[in-house]
Motif scaffolding. Structure first.
Motif, PDB file in Angstrom:
ATOM      1  N   ILE A 132      -2.903  11.677   4.185  1.00  0.00           N
ATOM      2  CA  ILE A 132      -3.412  11.107   5.441  1.00  0.00           C
ATOM      3  C   ILE A 132      -2.629  11.663   6.617  1.00  0.00           C
ATOM      4  N   ILE A 139      -3.410  -0.683  13.834  1.00  0.00           N
ATOM      5  CA  ILE A 139      -4.024  -1.538  14.854  1.00  0.00           C
ATOM      6  C   ILE A 139      -3.531  -1.131  16.235  1.00  0.00           C
ATOM      7  N   TYR A 179      -5.261   2.056  17.434  1.00  0.00           N
ATOM      8  CA  TYR A 179      -6.621   1.837  17.922  1.00  0.00           C
ATOM      9  C   TYR A 179      -6.640   1.056  19.225  1.00  0.00           C
ATOM     10  N   TYR A 202     -10.515   9.615   7.491  1.00  0.00           N
ATOM     11  CA  TYR A 202     -11.169   8.376   7.038  1.00  0.00           C
ATOM     12  C   TYR A 202     -11.380   8.378   5.531  1.00  0.00           C
ATOM     13  N   VAL A 243      -9.895   9.945   3.065  1.00  0.00           N
ATOM     14  CA  VAL A 243      -8.713   9.823   2.206  1.00  0.00           C
ATOM     15  C   VAL A 243      -8.286   8.363   2.086  1.00  0.00           C
ATOM     16  N   HIS A 244      -8.505   7.576   3.121  1.00  0.00           N
ATOM     17  CA  HIS A 244      -8.169   6.153   3.043  1.00  0.00           C
ATOM     18  C   HIS A 244      -8.922   5.455   1.924  1.00  0.00           C
ATOM     19  N   TYR A 291     -13.510   1.055   5.483  1.00  0.00           N
ATOM     20  CA  TYR A 291     -13.000   1.934   6.537  1.00  0.00           C
ATOM     21  C   TYR A 291     -13.436   3.367   6.289  1.00  0.00           C
ATOM     22  N   GLY A 296     -12.202  -0.022  14.036  1.00  0.00           N
ATOM     23  CA  GLY A 296     -10.929   0.264  13.396  1.00  0.00           C
ATOM     24  C   GLY A 296      -9.994  -0.922  13.454  1.00  0.00           C
ATOM     25  N   ILE A 297      -9.935  -1.557  14.618  1.00  0.00           N
ATOM     26  CA  ILE A 297      -9.064  -2.723  14.783  1.00  0.00           C
ATOM     27  C   ILE A 297      -9.490  -3.831  13.831  1.00  0.00           C
ATOM     28  N   TRP A 344      -8.570  -2.980  10.076  1.00  0.00           N
ATOM     29  CA  TRP A 344      -7.136  -3.075   9.802  1.00  0.00           C
ATOM     30  C   TRP A 344      -6.629  -4.506   9.933  1.00  0.00           C
ATOM     31  N   ALA A 349      -7.519  -6.015   6.652  1.00  0.00           N
ATOM     32  CA  ALA A 349      -6.587  -5.559   5.621  1.00  0.00           C
ATOM     33  C   ALA A 349      -5.239  -6.258   5.784  1.00  0.00           C
TER      34      ALA A 349
END
Lengths: 428, 403
Positions: free
Chosen positions: A253, A400, A403, B205, B207-208, B239, B389-390, B393, B396
């Motif tokens: 990543i 977070i 972003y 993205y 790879v996540h 994601y 994205g926010i 995550w 998660a």
């Protein structure tokens, strides 16, 4: 004996009348191997100078010592605080190296003073860990950050590297300080308090060699590993695998993000050069360029954070697990030795003579080892859970934040883009 | 002043795309795509009856034919461009294959956009050939060829391709041409880098998604940590999957940029055509001047300009007065014709400049508006991506905190 009473577990580890150098761990194999038939009772002496009653196989005193030591360590009961900070570069004609300040605050009577501040280098931490492994072979010793770094690939004196190392060293000392047995170790005490560690290190080189060879080439065959320890071994194998996979994913990543970053750094400026030959569109295009630039910086921060904070912790755990597997092997050896000796005795003809003390000693060792290991294992599992919860939550947080920074940049751009359209009543 | 454009009277759309097979000009089997053009009078819909639209099928080559016709017939107009013939500036996941359904779909949208642009253009929208393109399925091609535009096209094309130098270039047009060059260059660069960045973002993205798998495997060997890990893994999968939609939307932005990349070309074409008109005027004027000079020499007997006739007459003897008379008469006719030609070309030039400049101004406004809109929707896309994205995550994080 204070050790026998249930109420005062903390006063165990004083050196008593003996000097620190001469006191050996009651379970260290050295003594019994060197003097197999000698008056073994003399050797089983607790660090505080009191002899251990070995009349029963699992001498209650030593067992109690371990069981009574309280695992409960919230802020209120803690009486030993250690931090590692303030890295400094030292340049001498022979070498260049970094030292760290180690600060200790404590109320324990084992320490002469309530506060200490000493400077230590990585070598010193390494020495400490080796001493701990030698003197507390039945315990899980926390890992150190990697010793060797490839010169030319990693800059050993860069801020990032030094900071990463400092954090790991700090964690190492804190884990030792929180351990109910390890924190009372005399070498640990010396590490925290002695002005000059150099003299003590000389001995380490001599004793280390002999010690490490002993357990590995014990040569005894293990009959049956108890289920719980077999389970530990299996778990550690699988866990190491998973950690390895996670490490690879994280690295991938970071690589992809770095390459994305490279493209962004080319992308943003193109909008800028476009704006240079536009009139009406000049501000909007310039704005987009600035926005992309902000996002690039945010991404760079994310990638750096992951490299510096995430990967090292994973690698630390892999090292931790390796040393744990070694301890498990040692345990197997101790058990195998006991079983072999017991078998030899069981098949003797004269069943009336009592079980020889060296077999009893072996049994003792097995049971102490198992008890220590179980206690440490539970502690380790707890810590592991906390550490990974923290690690993964941290990873989520960093993403977070990334972003949120990008969001703020793009949202602030909208009014710039809509500048001429305010009259038309557009809303984003 | 807005003239009534076709779009105000008629709804136009390119509703569908279909694959066909047939024999081509050299009698070989080929597969091609046809697009359904639907039209409906605007009033019909507003009356609430909602009748079935008129429709016909056209293939890409017919669109090209239409555009070439418009280019030749309205040289002073910035003619809207067609969507690209072949997929360019693709990032790896996008297929460069013309038969790929995503490409066909984006082309359908592009063709519709083209028709709407033409239909709202003050000059082009009233063209009869354009109207029959939309309404007459059969025989349209013949109608176009009957206009004889190709003859004009061939000669102009040859001229355009030839290098020629204009003596007094019009500053405004030279600047416009330069702007077209710069615009084309910068948008090409932008599209190229954007495609590369899209590739990289896709990788990040995707790879996540591997986290999803390993967290699941890991949770199997854990007790209390297991549930948190497992659910976090699902969020990582979500994601990874989210990038597909993100990049599809971005492709729309790329298409908007591409339209103006091709528009830049159309703009440059107008400037080139102006140069040609100017050049032809200058050539005619030059020719006239030289003819006038010849007349003067013939009349006065002095030779200032070199001519082969003059030389041969010198070498082989003077011509007779009758011959001279004949020559003079011919020259006079030619000069008359020449003056007519210069007048014509001058008028052409002036007319061209006037019309072209009107359309260029119109184009500038359209471009500023459209590109601003494109940037706004791009920013909105980015905002949406950040918010997603926010959210993921945060989800998660919640799972991790329950470990």
């Amino acid at each position: 004996m204070s050790a026998m009473s249930a109420g005062a577990p903390r006063s165990l580890a004083s050196s008593g009348q003996k000097s620190i150098q001469d006191i050996l761990h009651p379970l260290s194999a050295e003594e019994s191997a060197l003097n197999p038939g000698s008056a073994a009772e003399k050797d089983l002496i607790l660090p505080n100078g009191t002899p251990v009653d070995t009349s029963s196989p699992a001498s209650s005193s030593s067992l109690l010592n371990r069981l009574q030591l309280d695992d409960d360590l919230d802020g209120e009961t803690r009486d030993l605080f250690v931090t590692v900070d303030d890295p400094k570069k030292h340049v001498s004609t022979m070498e260049t190296y970094i030292t760290y300040r180690v600060c200790t605050k404590t109320t324990r009577t084992e320490f002469d003073l309530p506060e200490y501040s000493v400077r230590r280098r990585y070598q010193d931490f390494d020495w400490l860990r080796n001493k701990l492994e030698e003197s507390q072979p039945t315990h899980l010793i926390p890992p150190l950050p990697e010793k060797f770094v490839m010169k030319g690939v990693v800059d050993r004196f860069s801020e990032e590297f030094v900071e990463t190392r400092r954090k790991a060293l700090d964690k190492f000392l804190k884990r030792v300080a929180d351990h109910p047995v390890l924190s009372f170790n005399e070498h640990f005490n010396a590490f925290l308090s002695a002005k000059d560690l150099n003299k003590r290190q000389g001995l380490a080189l001599l004793t280390k060699m002999g010690e490490s060879v002993k357990y590995v080439t014990g040569g005894y065959k293990l009959r049956a590993r108890p289920v719980e320890f077999a389970a530990m071994g299996d778990y550690l194998d699988l866990f190491t695998q998973k950690l390895g996979t996670i490490d690879r994913i994280a690295q991938r990543i970071i690589k992809e993000q770095s390459e994305f970053l490279m493209e962004l750094r080319e992308y943003g400026p193109v909008y800028s050069s476009w704006s240079s030959f536009e009139e009406d569109l000049h501000d909007p295009l310039e704005g987009v360029s600035g926005c992309v630039s902000n996002c690039s910086s945010a991404l760079e921060e994310l990638t750096e954070d992951m490299s510096e904070d995430f990967l090292p912790v994973l690698r630390e755990y892999v090292l931790y697990i390796e040393s744990m597997k070694n301890v498990l092997k040692k345990r197997d050896q101790v058990q195998a030795e006991y079983e072999t000796k017991l078998e030899a005795v069981v098949f003797r003809e004269d069943k009336k003579t009592p079980v020889p003390t060296d077999v009893e000693k072996c049994q003792d060792r097995v049971e102490c080892f198992n008890a220590d290991l179980k206690a440490d294992w539970d502690r380790w599992e707890n810590n592991k859970r906390q550490d990974f919860r923290q690690l993964l939550t941290g990873m989520a947080d960093k993403n977070i934040q990334y972003y949120e920074k990008c969001l703020a940049a793009w949202e602030s751009l909208i009014p710039v883009l809509q500048d001429k359209q305010e009259a038309e009543g557009e809303t984003s | 002043v807005e003239r009534t454009s076709l779009l105000k009277m008629m709804e136009i759309s390119v509703a569908e795309a279909e694959k066909r097979t047939g024999k081509n000009a050299v009698n070989m089997q080929e597969t091609y795509t046809v697009y359904l053009i639907e039209t409906r009078p605007v009033d019909a819909a507003s009356e609430g009856t909602n009748p079935v639209p008129d429709s016909l099928w056209r293939r890409y080559s017919e669109f090209e034919l239409l555009r070439n016709y418009l280019l030749v017939t309205y040289p002073f107009s910035v003619v809207p461009p067609l969507p690209e013939k072949r997929a360019e500036f693709v990032w790896h996941k996008l297929s460069a294959d013309n038969m790929d359904p995503d490409f066909v779909e984006r082309r359908r949208v592009g063709l519709e956009n083209f028709l709407l642009r033409v239909a709202s253009h003050p000059d082009l929208s009233s063209d009869k050939i354009f109207y029959s393109f939309l309404t007459e399925e059969n025989g349209w091609k013949e109608t176009v060829f009957e206009t004889g535009f190709q003859a004009k096209a061939d000669s102009r094309l040859k001229a355009l391709n030839a290098t020629f130098r204009v003596k007094n270039p019009d500053k405004r047009f030279a600047e416009m041409k330069h702007y077209g060059d710069e615009l084309q260059s910068v948008i090409s660069q932008l599209l190229r880098v954007r495609a590369r960045a899209a590739d990289r973002l896709y990788g990040v993205y995707k790879v996540h998604g591997n986290y999803g798998r390993v967290f699941s495997e890991w949770s199997a060997i854990e007790k209390e940590m297991g549930d948190g890990l497992q659910s976090a893994g699902h969020h990582m999968d979500a994601y990874a999957a989210s990038v597909d939609d993100i990049l599809e939307e971005e492709e729309h932005y790329a298409d908007q940029l591409k339209e103006y990349l091709f528009y830049a070309d159309a703009l440059r074409a107008v400037c080139r055509k102006h140069e040609l008109t100017q050049y032809e005027l200058e050539m005619a004027a030059q020719d006239l001047t030289s003819k006038k000079q010849q007349r003067e020499e013939l009349a006065t007997g002095t030779i200032r300009t070199f001519s082969l006739k003059g030389m041969t007459s010198k070498l082989f003897g003077q011509e007779t007065p009758e011959q001279r008379e004949a020559k003079l008469k011919m020259l006079e006719t030619q000069i008359e014709e020449g003056e007519e030609l210069v007048k014509e070309r001058n008028a052409e030039c002036e007319e061209f400049v006037k019309s072209a400049w009107v359309d260029i101004e119109r184009f500038k406004e359209q471009k500023d508006h459209d590109l601003r809109e494109a940037l706004i929707s791009y920013a909105i896309m980015q905002i949406s991506m950040c918010k997603k994205g926010i959210q993921v995550w945060n989800n998660a994080k919640e799972c991790f905190s329950k470990m």
